[in-house]
Design a protein around this motif. Structure first.
Motif, PDB file in Angstrom:
ATOM      1  N   THR A  48       0.829  -1.209   0.000  1.00 46.73           N
ATOM      2  CA  THR A  48       0.000   0.000   0.000  1.00 46.73           C
ATOM      3  C   THR A  48       0.862   1.258   0.000  1.00 46.73           C
ATOM      4  OG1 THR A  48      -0.084  -0.049   2.418  1.00 46.73           O
ATOM      5  CG2 THR A  48      -1.911  -1.087   1.238  1.00 46.73           C
ATOM      6  N   ALA A  49       0.220   2.379  -0.302  1.00 48.07           N
ATOM      7  CA  ALA A  49       0.858   3.691  -0.215  1.00 48.07           C
ATOM      8  C   ALA A  49      -0.162   4.682   0.308  1.00 48.07           C
ATOM      9  CB  ALA A  49       1.386   4.142  -1.574  1.00 48.07           C
ATOM     10  N   LEU A  50       0.335   5.683   1.022  1.00 44.95           N
ATOM     11  CA  LEU A  50      -0.538   6.734   1.548  1.00 44.95           C
ATOM     12  C   LEU A  50      -0.303   8.008   0.747  1.00 44.95           C
ATOM     13  CD1 LEU A  50      -2.553   7.476   3.847  1.00 44.95           C
ATOM     14  CD2 LEU A  50      -0.575   8.377   5.097  1.00 44.95           C
ATOM     15  N   ALA A  51      -1.390   8.563   0.202  1.00 42.84           N
ATOM     16  CA  ALA A  51      -1.320   9.835  -0.527  1.00 42.84           C
ATOM     17  C   ALA A  51      -1.870  10.926   0.385  1.00 42.84           C
ATOM     18  CB  ALA A  51      -2.136   9.754  -1.814  1.00 42.84           C
ATOM     19  N   THR A  52      -1.105  11.995   0.570  1.00 49.02           N
ATOM     20  CA  THR A  52      -1.514  13.088   1.456  1.00 49.02           C
ATOM     21  C   THR A  52      -1.407  14.421   0.733  1.00 49.02           C
ATOM     22  OG1 THR A  52      -0.646  11.882   3.380  1.00 49.02           O
ATOM     23  CG2 THR A  52      -1.094  14.236   3.664  1.00 49.02           C
ATOM     24  N   VAL A  53      -2.473  15.208   0.759  1.00 48.50           N
ATOM     25  CA  VAL A  53      -2.400  16.575   0.249  1.00 48.50           C
ATOM     26  C   VAL A  53      -1.593  17.386   1.262  1.00 48.50           C
ATOM     27  CG1 VAL A  53      -3.687  18.646  -0.393  1.00 48.50           C
ATOM     28  CG2 VAL A  53      -4.631  16.384  -0.907  1.00 48.50           C
ATOM     29  N   VAL A  54      -0.408  17.854   0.863  1.00 47.92           N
ATOM     30  CA  VAL A  54       0.465  18.555   1.807  1.00 47.92           C
ATOM     31  C   VAL A  54       0.473  20.064   1.599  1.00 47.92           C
ATOM     32  CG1 VAL A  54       1.973  16.577   2.209  1.00 47.92           C
ATOM     33  CG2 VAL A  54       2.463  18.125   0.297  1.00 47.92           C
ATOM     34  N   LYS A  55       0.022  20.516   0.431  1.00 48.96           N
ATOM     35  CA  LYS A  55       0.014  21.964   0.189  1.00 48.96           C
ATOM     36  C   LYS A  55      -0.941  22.280  -0.948  1.00 48.96           C
ATOM     37  CE  LYS A  55       3.206  25.833  -0.742  1.00 48.96           C
ATOM     38  NZ  LYS A  55       2.812  26.643   0.429  1.00 48.96           N
ATOM     39  N   VAL A  56      -1.617  23.415  -0.848  1.00 54.02           N
ATOM     40  CA  VAL A  56      -2.530  23.870  -1.892  1.00 54.02           C
ATOM     41  C   VAL A  56      -2.312  25.359  -2.116  1.00 54.02           C
ATOM     42  CG1 VAL A  56      -4.944  24.310  -2.478  1.00 54.02           C
ATOM     43  CG2 VAL A  56      -4.301  22.117  -1.470  1.00 54.02           C
ATOM     44  N   GLU A  57      -2.225  25.737  -3.367  1.00 50.52           N
ATOM     45  CA  GLU A  57      -2.169  27.155  -3.727  1.00 50.52           C
ATOM     46  C   GLU A  57      -3.373  27.445  -4.605  1.00 50.52           C
ATOM     47  OE1 GLU A  57       1.561  27.802  -5.648  1.00 50.52           O
ATOM     48  OE2 GLU A  57       2.746  27.071  -3.943  1.00 50.52           O
ATOM     49  N   GLY A  58      -4.200  28.390  -4.184  1.00 55.18           N
ATOM     50  CA  GLY A  58      -5.416  28.681  -4.936  1.00 55.18           C
ATOM     51  C   GLY A  58      -6.555  27.809  -4.478  1.00 55.18           C
ATOM     52  N   SER A  59      -7.416  27.421  -5.408  1.00 55.78           N
ATOM     53  CA  SER A  59      -8.638  26.687  -5.072  1.00 55.78           C
ATOM     54  C   SER A  59      -8.469  25.195  -5.299  1.00 55.78           C
ATOM     55  CB  SER A  59      -9.800  27.214  -5.927  1.00 55.78           C
ATOM     56  OG  SER A  59     -10.970  26.468  -5.701  1.00 55.78           O
ATOM     57  N   SER A  60      -9.027  24.412  -4.370  1.00 59.61           N
ATOM     58  CA  SER A  60      -8.998  22.962  -4.497  1.00 59.61           C
ATOM     59  C   SER A  60     -10.142  22.374  -3.691  1.00 59.61           C
ATOM     60  CB  SER A  60      -7.668  22.397  -4.000  1.00 59.61           C
ATOM     61  OG  SER A  60      -7.684  20.979  -4.013  1.00 59.61           O
ATOM     62  N   TYR A  61     -10.643  21.216  -4.121  1.00 64.56           N
ATOM     63  CA  TYR A  61     -11.769  20.567  -3.447  1.00 64.56           C
ATOM     64  C   TYR A  61     -11.384  20.126  -2.042  1.00 64.56           C
ATOM     65  CZ  TYR A  61     -15.762  17.425  -2.768  1.00 64.56           C
ATOM     66  OH  TYR A  61     -16.886  16.804  -2.290  1.00 64.56           O
ATOM     67  N   ARG A  62     -10.181  19.566  -1.867  1.00 63.17           N
ATOM     68  CA  ARG A  62      -9.695  19.153  -0.554  1.00 63.17           C
ATOM     69  C   ARG A  62      -8.519  20.022  -0.140  1.00 63.17           C
ATOM     70  NH1 ARG A  62     -11.181  14.148   1.436  1.00 63.17           N
ATOM     71  NH2 ARG A  62     -10.496  15.142   3.368  1.00 63.17           N
ATOM     72  N   ARG A  63      -8.332  20.153   1.156  1.00 64.01           N
ATOM     73  CA  ARG A  63      -7.286  20.990   1.712  1.00 64.01           C
ATOM     74  C   ARG A  63      -6.135  20.133   2.236  1.00 64.01           C
ATOM     75  NH1 ARG A  63      -7.715  25.110  -0.768  1.00 64.01           N
ATOM     76  NH2 ARG A  63      -6.381  26.149   0.746  1.00 64.01           N
ATOM     77  N   PRO A  64      -5.014  20.767   2.618  1.00 69.69           N
ATOM     78  CA  PRO A  64      -3.903  20.007   3.201  1.00 69.69           C
ATOM     79  C   PRO A  64      -4.380  19.155   4.379  1.00 69.69           C
ATOM     80  CG  PRO A  64      -3.170  22.221   2.686  1.00 69.69           C
ATOM     81  CD  PRO A  64      -4.654  22.198   2.437  1.00 69.69           C
ATOM     82  N   GLY A  65      -3.902  17.914   4.404  1.00 69.23           N
ATOM     83  CA  GLY A  65      -4.324  16.975   5.436  1.00 69.23           C
ATOM     84  C   GLY A  65      -5.277  15.921   4.911  1.00 69.23           C
ATOM     85  N   ALA A  66      -5.836  16.120   3.712  1.00 65.55           N
ATOM     86  CA  ALA A  66      -6.693  15.093   3.107  1.00 65.55           C
ATOM     87  C   ALA A  66      -5.820  13.895   2.743  1.00 65.55           C
ATOM     88  CB  ALA A  66      -7.390  15.641   1.872  1.00 65.55           C
ATOM     89  N   ARG A  67      -6.323  12.695   2.996  1.00 66.93           N
ATOM     90  CA  ARG A  67      -5.516  11.489   2.779  1.00 66.93           C
ATOM     91  C   ARG A  67      -6.294  10.415   2.031  1.00 66.93           C
ATOM     92  NH1 ARG A  67      -4.031  13.537   7.746  1.00 66.93           N
ATOM     93  NH2 ARG A  67      -1.782  13.810   8.021  1.00 66.93           N
ATOM     94  N   MET A  68      -5.524   9.559   1.364  1.00 64.58           N
ATOM     95  CA  MET A  68      -6.120   8.439   0.645  1.00 64.58           C
ATOM     96  C   MET A  68      -5.149   7.269   0.677  1.00 64.58           C
ATOM     97  SD  MET A  68      -7.512   8.295  -3.305  1.00 64.58           S
ATOM     98  CE  MET A  68      -5.873   8.446  -4.058  1.00 64.58           C
ATOM     99  N   LEU A  69      -5.657   6.091   1.012  1.00 61.72           N
ATOM    100  CA  LEU A  69      -4.843   4.877   0.976  1.00 61.72           C
ATOM    101  C   LEU A  69      -5.035   4.196  -0.370  1.00 61.72           C
ATOM    102  CD1 LEU A  69      -3.050   2.989   2.859  1.00 61.72           C
ATOM    103  CD2 LEU A  69      -5.118   1.574   3.005  1.00 61.72           C
ATOM    104  N   VAL A  70      -3.928   3.788  -0.983  1.00 66.85           N
ATOM    105  CA  VAL A  70      -3.965   3.118  -2.282  1.00 66.85           C
ATOM    106  C   VAL A  70      -3.295   1.753  -2.144  1.00 66.85           C
ATOM    107  CG1 VAL A  70      -3.346   3.251  -4.718  1.00 66.85           C
ATOM    108  CG2 VAL A  70      -3.784   5.355  -3.427  1.00 66.85           C
TER     109      VAL A  70
END
Length: 368
Positions: free
Chosen positions: A21-43
């Protein structure tokens, strides 16, 4: 917290089946995005996704990037730039007009301090916590999810060559309850850290096990809140009627206030039994319970306060009665939506205004 729990469950199943498995994490956002930093997904290497890092537009490409990280067994930082109106260049049609940085971390079971272990620590107890996710915007120092600080203990995995004030900064994150970005140095190279504040989940104690309490318990569960249902009637307060509740108790009003509460606990009085509600209200007003909600008309609340000799302006302001936001609710499910919305807004410190009327961005940006 619900998303973290789902990721932990999915990881356990994958590990048991020897699926990488791998963990995907939103670590930074510039501008507009549906999810913010801290959003996670396991793959998983079989293509199963748990959690979300976008509204669905990034997941397909993120799956491919995660599989590469799993194959190479190394952390990777991927940038999705949709500030160009022609987002078809990316082939993912984000349409959010922002730049999203996602860190992919292959999970290694032999590493006892891997990101899943840290998330398990977060979910294990009702404590506020702060997590550090380290990455490099211009280099290869993607250390990843490596440090967790809780109010009562700490759990760390920082390399000895990493010299910084990161522990003091994490304590400040918990104190201010605000996520921030910080810059450090690792191997004489600049490293960015997303210091994420993770609040303990909301706990809701529903006093009343009638039919109208059932959708409320279900909605609270869907949000990942801890739910306790309590009532003096054994036939009503049953696990069969409230299968998603964490606890279902048969108790008298004088016993309900013995339920452990903290700064993230909400009590909802909806027994439809005046004597039960008034006794419980009197007991709760002597505690530091931050949120007390009373179902029913305001005149009922004022009568209870008067009967208790507690009809003061501070108590009127403290008790949310009638409970809920004015959304025109009529049915039990609609009333549950109204109640859940008010509780969420209360603990988030939100203004409870229509999003279309907001002048500032929907999501508060963390500081750089």
């Amino acid at each position: 917290m619900n998303e973290i729990n789902e990721i932990l469950d999915a990881y356990k199943k994958a590990s048991k089946a020897n699926i990488r498995t791998a963990l995907a994490t939103v670590v930074k956002v510039e501008g507009s995005s549906y999810r913010r930093p801290g959003a996670r997904m396991l793959v998983t290497e079989t293509g199963q996704l748990t959690g979300a890092i976008s509204g669905g537009c990034l997941e397909g490409d993120a799956l491919r990037k995660a599989l590469t990280a799993i194959h190479l067994q190394e952390n990777r930082l991927v940038t999705y730039d949709t500030t160009d109106e022609d987002d078809a260049k990316l082939g993912i049609q984000l349409g959010c007009n922002g730049i999203v940085y996602i860190l992919f971390e292959p999970l290694k079971p032999e590493n006892e301090n891997n990101p899943i272990a840290i998330l398990s620590e977060v979910a294990g107890k009702r404590e506020d916590a702060a997590i550090a996710v380290l990455f490099s915007l211009g280099g290869q120092q993607h250390t990843g999810t490596k440090f967790l600080l809780k109010s009562k203990n700490q759990f760390k995995n920082i390399p000895s060559f990493f010299n910084s004030n990161i522990e003091a900064d994490l304590r400040e994150v918990i104190l201010t309850q605000t996520s921030v970005f910080k810059s450090y140095t690792c191997h004489n190279q600049p490293v960015t850290a997303f210091l994420e504040f993770i609040s303990a989940p909301i706990a809701v104690v529903i006093a009343g096990a009638g039919n109208d309490a059932q959708p409320l318990a279900q909605m609270c569960h869907l949000l990942g809140w801890q739910v306790t249902v309590v009532d003096g009637r054994p036939a009503q307060a049953t696990k069969q009627r409230f299968p998603t509740a964490d606890d279902v108790l048969v108790a008298k009003a004088r016993e309900v206030d013995l339920i452990k509460s903290d700064a993230h606990t909400a009590f909802v009085l909806m027994t439809h039994n005046y004597n039960y509600d008034v006794e419980l209200l009197g007991r709760l007003l002597t505690t530091n319970t931050p949120y007390i909600g009373s179902l029913g008309p305001k005149k009922k609340l004022l009568k209870m306060l008067d009967e208790l000799g507690l009809d003061t302006e501070p108590n009127r302001q403290r008790v949310h009665g009638p409970i809920g936001l004015d959304i025109g609710a009529e049915t039990a499910a609609e009333i549950a939506v109204s109640i859940v919305a008010e509780i969420k807004a209360f603990f988030a410190g939100a203004a409870k205004e229509p999003l279309k009327d907001k002048v500032l961005p929907i999501h508060q940006h963390v500081g750089l």
